[in-house]
Scaffold this motif. Structure first.
Motif: not given
Length: 188
Positions: A75-82, A84-101
């Motif tokens: 788990a530690l090695i997996f987390a460390g390797g992860g 080091l990888l570039p992170q993709k920006q997540p998308h949040v637009g599909i959740y707009d109808r649910l409100g902030v919380f």
């Protein structure tokens, strides 16, 4: 206490600069309601960490302790390797109808489900006599890593060197994972 502090530190480190922290930044910037965003993120972090802790608790007494230490090393090695990888920006637009919380809760829950932090929490819980404390520690670490994201919002990447932190954290987790593996294999 032997489960809460290591799980807290591992979750805090693993989350810094991770896609879930970037999601929190996007949610805070998009909705402009940091308190509600943090409440949704905290709810999702607690549920995901408790799922991992319950799963880890199921392994106690079933798998030998050395094997559980190898699981933690993985788990530690997996987390460390992860980290080091570039992170993709997540998308949040599909959740707009649910409100902030609701958007914060659901988006963070889905993104965190099966993530490296959940795997770390599972591994810490599996080797602890009090697996619930591993879940509590991990949830607190995730929430602590989310605080600067909601406080600074879109300014976080400009103020905090996330890439450098992720590289440092990744190397640290890899080293600790290798040491734990060598110890579990009795090579150290």
């Amino acid at each position: 206490m032997d489960a809460i502090v290591p799980a807290f530190l591992a979750a805090l480190l693993a989350e810094f600069g991770d896609k879930t922290q970037l999601l929190t930044v996007l949610l805070a910037a998009r909705f402009g309601r940091p308190g509600l965003v943090l409440a949704g993120v905290a709810g999702a972090a607690i549920v995901n960490s408790l799922i991992a802790a319950v799963g880890g608790a199921m392994l106690i007494g079933v798998i030998p302790f050395r094997a559980l230490n190898l699981l933690l090393a993985l788990a530690l090695i997996f987390a460390g390797g992860g980290a080091l990888l570039p992170q993709k920006q997540p998308h949040v637009g599909i959740y707009d109808r649910l409100g902030v919380f609701g958007a914060s809760l659901l988006a963070f829950f889905i993104l965190e489900l099966g993530d490296k932090t959940q795997f770390l929490t599972f591994a810490f819980a599996a080797r602890s006599p009090t697996p619930l404390l591993a879940g509590v520690g991990a949830a607190a670490g995730i929430i602590a890593a989310s605080l600067p994201a909601v406080a600074l919002g879109a300014a976080l990447p400009n103020v905090v060197p996330l890439r450098r932190i992720r590289i440092g954290v990744g190397l640290l987790l890899l080293i600790v994972g290798i040491v734990v593996a060598l110890s579990a294999l009795r090579l150290w």
